[in-house]
Motif scaffolding. Structure first.
Motif, PDB file in Angstrom:
ATOM      1  N   VAL A  33      -3.988  38.979  26.912  1.00  0.00           N
ATOM      2  CA  VAL A  33      -5.128  39.868  25.645  1.00  0.00           C
ATOM      3  C   VAL A  33      -4.357  40.982  25.720  1.00  0.00           C
ATOM      4  O   VAL A  33      -4.512  41.928  26.491  1.00  0.00           O
TER       5      VAL A  33
ATOM      6  N   ASN B 285      -9.399  41.001  19.950  1.00  0.00           N
ATOM      7  CA  ASN B 285     -10.288  39.921  20.125  1.00  0.00           C
ATOM      8  C   ASN B 285      -9.617  38.298  21.193  1.00  0.00           C
ATOM      9  O   ASN B 285      -8.871  38.138  20.686  1.00  0.00           O
ATOM     10  N   MET B 286     -10.181  38.023  22.208  1.00  0.00           N
ATOM     11  CA  MET B 286     -10.020  36.685  22.447  1.00  0.00           C
ATOM     12  C   MET B 286     -10.812  35.530  22.402  1.00  0.00           C
ATOM     13  O   MET B 286     -11.968  35.399  22.434  1.00  0.00           O
ATOM     14  N   THR B 287     -11.171  34.408  22.254  1.00  0.00           N
ATOM     15  CA  THR B 287     -11.597  33.229  22.198  1.00  0.00           C
ATOM     16  C   THR B 287     -11.327  31.931  22.972  1.00  0.00           C
ATOM     17  O   THR B 287      -9.942  31.413  23.346  1.00  0.00           O
TER      18      THR B 287
ATOM     19  N   HIS C 186     -16.432  33.709  21.953  1.00  0.00           N
ATOM     20  CA  HIS C 186     -15.390  34.790  21.107  1.00  0.00           C
ATOM     21  C   HIS C 186     -15.534  35.825  22.109  1.00  0.00           C
ATOM     22  O   HIS C 186     -16.908  37.040  22.284  1.00  0.00           O
TER      23      HIS C 186
ATOM     24  N   ILE D 200      -7.362  35.371  33.058  1.00  0.00           N
ATOM     25  CA  ILE D 200      -6.905  35.805  31.920  1.00  0.00           C
ATOM     26  C   ILE D 200      -6.470  37.709  31.843  1.00  0.00           C
ATOM     27  O   ILE D 200      -7.267  38.112  32.681  1.00  0.00           O
TER      28      ILE D 200
ATOM     29  N   ALA E 259      -7.918  29.213  26.019  1.00  0.00           N
ATOM     30  CA  ALA E 259      -7.672  29.959  25.695  1.00  0.00           C
ATOM     31  C   ALA E 259      -6.130  29.944  24.459  1.00  0.00           C
ATOM     32  O   ALA E 259      -5.770  28.850  24.251  1.00  0.00           O
TER      33      ALA E 259
ATOM     34  N   LYS F 135       2.289  36.834  17.358  1.00  0.00           N
ATOM     35  CA  LYS F 135       0.801  37.236  17.082  1.00  0.00           C
ATOM     36  C   LYS F 135       0.027  37.076  16.018  1.00  0.00           C
ATOM     37  O   LYS F 135      -0.941  36.744  15.557  1.00  0.00           O
TER      38      LYS F 135
END
Length: 245
Positions: A110, A115-117, A157, A189, A104, A223
């Motif tokens: 998150v 959003n998270m990638t 994404h 996650i 991640a 963040k």
């Protein structure tokens, strides 16, 4: 009637090489047996030209089993009175190549609504990467891109409706879309609500003055900016003694 049957698979559409898979063909009306076939490639001896009732167990699977399958139902009295074909069910065989790695980019936590990638990386020249959550493929695969280091990767994404759980990724080569690598090690996650904060306390000691200066930050600062500016450092620190224990 010529009702179209439904075909399901258990335990998953992605089956590790050497494991078993179970198909069920649900027929309607006066159909009690069904036939089963693979759309392309060499026929599977276990199913070719045979009829089945209720379910079909296949395995241990090999790469030859990878592909799309359909079933159709046969009237037990009139074998020429067949139903239409079911929609195809894809079977992917995994464990055929070395596993990639999954990470991640901003950490495995998150905040809900953000959003998270996730980045899937391999030193093998895969054509596509595929993401799964709890063993279930998530959407379509993404083309692999070669980085400056020579490795191949894809960035997935997620969000703003990312779901918590164990994620893994796989690689596949061109013209072998039903044959996947061993999955990456699972990456868990977690999703938190907007109000949760991670408090970070940094203590800077000065031996000459025999004192310690404490700085307190929270997750939101980090963040937004990887490098914290002086203007973002809290001007007041907690007066609760438990904070410094």
């Amino acid at each position: 009637g010529r009702d179209k049957p439904s075909l399901s698979v258990w335990p998953s559409h992605v089956i590790p090489q050497g494991q078993n898979v179970t198909f069920r063909c649900y027929c309607h009306g006066d159909y009690y047996i069904f036939k089963f076939y693979k759309e392309h490639g060499d026929p599977i001896p276990q199913i070719h030209g045979k009829t089945f009732s209720r379910k079909l167990d296949l395995g241990p699977v090999t790469p030859a089993y990878a592909g799309a399958y359909r079933c159709y139902c046969v009237n037990y009295r009139y074998h020429d009175a067949n139903s239409t074909n079911s929609d195809p069910v894809k079977i992917i065989i995994s464990g055929l190549y070395k596993k990639p790695s999954l990470s991640a980019l901003m950490g495995p936590v998150v905040i809900s609504g953000e959003n998270m990638t996730l980045s899937c990386v391999s030193d093998l020249q895969f054509h596509m990467f595929h993401l799964s959550r709890e063993g279930v493929p998530q959407g379509r695969g993404l083309p692999a891109v070669q980085s400056h280091s020579g490795a191949f990767h894809s960035n997935f994404h997620l969000g703003p409706v990312a779901q918590a759980g164990n994620y893994s990724c796989y690689g596949s080569f061109k013209n072998s879309s039903y044959m996947w690598s061993t999955p990456s090690d699972p990456l868990y996650i977690s999703v938190t609500d907007n109000h949760s904060k991670l408090h970070i306390l940094i203590g800077i000691s000065d031996p000459e003055r025999q004192e310690v200066t404490y700085l307190e930050f929270d997750q939101m600062i980090f963040k937004q900016n990887l490098t914290t500016r002086n203007s973002q450092i809290p001007k007041e620190f907690s007066t609760d003694p438990s904070v410094y224990m």
